[in-house]
Design a protein around this motif. Structure first.
Motif, mmCIF file in Angstrom:
data_model
loop_
_atom_site.group_PDB
_atom_site.id
_atom_site.type_symbol
_atom_site.label_atom_id
_atom_site.label_comp_id
_atom_site.label_asym_id
_atom_site.label_seq_id
_atom_site.Cartn_x
_atom_site.Cartn_y
_atom_site.Cartn_z
ATOM 1 N N SER A 95 0.796 -1.159 -0.103
ATOM 2 C CA SER A 95 0.042 0.083 0.005
ATOM 3 C C SER A 95 0.655 1.455 0.097
ATOM 4 N N ARG A 96 0.238 2.323 -0.109
ATOM 5 C CA ARG A 96 0.704 3.551 -0.162
ATOM 6 C C ARG A 96 1.563 3.902 0.854
ATOM 7 N N ALA A 97 1.291 3.507 2.152
ATOM 8 C CA ALA A 97 1.840 3.726 3.294
ATOM 9 C C ALA A 97 3.043 2.659 3.929
ATOM 10 N N ASP A 98 3.162 1.719 2.933
ATOM 11 C CA ASP A 98 3.988 0.613 3.295
ATOM 12 C C ASP A 98 5.637 1.198 2.993
ATOM 13 N N THR A 99 6.301 1.022 4.158
ATOM 14 C CA THR A 99 7.890 1.495 4.200
ATOM 15 C C THR A 99 8.718 0.254 3.520
ATOM 16 N N LEU A 100 8.286 -0.670 2.888
ATOM 17 C CA LEU A 100 9.197 -1.761 2.450
ATOM 18 C C LEU A 100 9.603 -1.488 1.065
ATOM 19 N N ASP A 101 10.834 -1.130 0.790
ATOM 20 C CA ASP A 101 11.164 -0.764 -0.619
ATOM 21 C C ASP A 101 11.705 -1.805 -1.499
ATOM 22 N N VAL A 102 10.946 -2.422 -2.104
ATOM 23 C CA VAL A 102 11.065 -3.760 -3.075
ATOM 24 C C VAL A 102 11.780 -3.183 -4.526
ATOM 25 N N ARG A 103 12.925 -3.986 -4.719
ATOM 26 C CA ARG A 103 13.521 -3.776 -6.117
ATOM 27 C C ARG A 103 13.361 -4.928 -6.792
ATOM 28 N N VAL A 104 13.514 -4.633 -8.025
ATOM 29 C CA VAL A 104 13.431 -5.993 -8.936
ATOM 30 C C VAL A 104 14.552 -5.798 -10.016
ATOM 31 N N HIS A 105 15.579 -6.904 -10.133
ATOM 32 C CA HIS A 105 16.587 -6.678 -10.996
ATOM 33 C C HIS A 105 16.375 -8.086 -12.096
ATOM 34 N N ALA A 106 16.390 -7.501 -13.466
ATOM 35 C CA ALA A 106 16.170 -8.639 -14.285
ATOM 36 C C ALA A 106 16.771 -8.049 -15.700
ATOM 37 N N PRO A 107 17.190 -9.021 -16.492
ATOM 38 C CA PRO A 107 17.709 -8.658 -17.863
ATOM 39 C C PRO A 107 16.934 -7.747 -18.524
ATOM 40 N N ALA A 108 17.734 -6.847 -19.147
ATOM 41 C CA ALA A 108 16.952 -5.739 -19.956
ATOM 42 C C ALA A 108 16.139 -6.351 -21.113
ATOM 43 N N GLU A 109 16.391 -7.245 -21.813
ATOM 44 C CA GLU A 109 15.399 -8.023 -22.502
ATOM 45 C C GLU A 109 14.702 -8.862 -21.876
ATOM 46 N N ARG A 110 13.418 -9.122 -22.358
ATOM 47 C CA ARG A 110 12.359 -9.817 -21.813
ATOM 48 C C ARG A 110 12.523 -11.256 -21.695
ATOM 49 N N LEU A 111 12.311 -12.066 -20.584
ATOM 50 C CA LEU A 111 12.703 -13.410 -20.629
ATOM 51 C C LEU A 111 11.940 -14.146 -21.302
ATOM 52 N N ALA A 112 12.018 -15.028 -22.079
ATOM 53 C CA ALA A 112 11.161 -15.939 -22.928
ATOM 54 C C ALA A 112 11.082 -17.351 -21.919
ATOM 55 N N LEU A 113 9.967 -17.387 -21.369
ATOM 56 C CA LEU A 113 9.708 -18.506 -20.646
ATOM 57 C C LEU A 113 8.668 -19.290 -20.670
ATOM 58 N N PRO A 114 8.649 -20.528 -20.656
ATOM 59 C CA PRO A 114 7.284 -21.344 -20.495
ATOM 60 C C PRO A 114 6.175 -20.617 -19.882
ATOM 61 N N ALA A 115 4.750 -20.990 -20.058
ATOM 62 C CA ALA A 115 4.024 -20.362 -19.323
ATOM 63 C C ALA A 115 3.959 -20.806 -17.752
ATOM 64 N N ALA A 116 4.000 -22.225 -17.692
ATOM 65 C CA ALA A 116 4.112 -22.673 -16.523
ATOM 66 C C ALA A 116 5.462 -22.053 -15.534
ATOM 67 N N VAL A 117 6.313 -21.949 -16.221
ATOM 68 C CA VAL A 117 7.386 -21.383 -15.298
ATOM 69 C C VAL A 117 7.274 -20.119 -14.819
ATOM 70 N N ASP A 118 6.855 -19.130 -15.689
ATOM 71 C CA ASP A 118 6.574 -17.601 -15.377
ATOM 72 C C ASP A 118 5.491 -17.536 -14.269
ATOM 73 N N LEU A 119 4.538 -18.211 -14.478
ATOM 74 C CA LEU A 119 3.523 -18.315 -13.288
ATOM 75 C C LEU A 119 4.093 -18.779 -12.053
ATOM 76 N N ALA A 120 4.552 -20.011 -12.021
ATOM 77 C CA ALA A 120 5.186 -20.488 -10.764
ATOM 78 C C ALA A 120 6.307 -19.051 -10.233
ATOM 79 N N ALA A 121 7.095 -18.528 -11.158
ATOM 80 C CA ALA A 121 8.111 -17.813 -10.485
ATOM 81 C C ALA A 121 7.098 -16.649 -10.083
ATOM 82 N N LEU A 122 6.160 -16.009 -10.550
ATOM 83 C CA LEU A 122 5.602 -14.873 -10.084
ATOM 84 C C LEU A 122 4.993 -15.363 -8.674
#
Length: 227
Positions: free
Chosen positions: A73-100
């Motif tokens: 939420s807007r009042a949340d103080t946790l800073d979440v950062r996501v690091h990923a390759p610049a190019e979009r990862l080509a993943l099987p549907a089952a893998v990216d859903l499980a990772a999410l």
């Protein structure tokens, strides 16, 4: 003699008028924070309960889906950062859903239990695996990790695809969750056996021994009737 009675003042919530509660900026901010958290939790619970695939996975990829779903939420103080390759990862549907789902569960654990200020999610493709790492700078793990921290569901989602999941201390303090997901999941839902190890993905059956045929009895002479 005349008796006079004095009625006590009405308590909040009683009487015909609307209840009057103390109001102020702090109370309004807390209520807004609570409402945001309830809405976010309800939406996540609906998705997980029905195991729905968010359209953003197909539209923008795994990294963007994580960015849209791990912030509180807007009042949340946790800073979440996501690091990923610049190019979009080509993943099987089952893998990216499980990772999410795994990342959502891991970040939720950080919010509930770690007391952290920062959480970092890292995605990387290494060979035929997707590596997912979730770090936090919180209090770290207790000596005995109690059940109910979401770790069982993380491991279950990983092993369903033939992967693995582990949790341990983060260098420099805090906790690290590390998950490996094969990009070509095993069809049986279990990891490939190591070379020379027995294959435990399916029950090993032994051939049924054949019972030798019993010898046929020797023919008996037919007795002759008396003359």
């Amino acid at each position: 003699m005349t008796c006079t009675t004095t009625s006590p003042p009405p308590s909040p919530g009683c009487g015909s008028g609307p209840p009057r509660w103390p109001a102020g900026p702090a109370l309004a901010a807390d209520a807004e924070h609570l409402a945001d958290g309830i809405r976010a939790a309800a939406g996540q619970a609906r998705e997980i309960a029905h195991d729905l695939r968010p359209p953003v996975l197909d539209d923008a990829g795994l990294a963007e889906a994580i960015r849209l779903r791990v912030h509180g939420s807007r009042a949340d103080t946790l800073d979440v950062r996501v690091h990923a390759p610049a190019e979009r990862l080509a993943l099987p549907a089952a893998v990216d859903l499980a990772a999410l789902r795994i990342v959502q569960e891991a970040v939720a654990n950080v919010r509930r239990h770690a007391g952290a200020r920062q959480c970092t999610v890292a995605l990387a493709a290494a060979g035929d695996e997707l590596l997912v790492t979730v770090d936090d700078d919180g209090a770290g793990l207790p000596e005995r990790v109690p059940p109910g921290l979401g770790l069982a569901s993380i491991r279950e989602r990983a092993t369903e695809l033939g992967g693995s999941a582990g949790i341990g201390p983060r260098p420099g303090g805090g906790t690290r969750v590390r998950v490996r997901l094969p990009l070509r999941p095993a069809t049986s839902g279990h990891p490939e056996p190591a070379p020379g190890a027995p294959d435990r993905r399916a029950p090993q059956t032994q051939p049924v021994p054949r019972v030798p045929d019993a010898p046929e009895p020797a023919p008996q002479p037919i007795p002759r009737a008396p003359a």
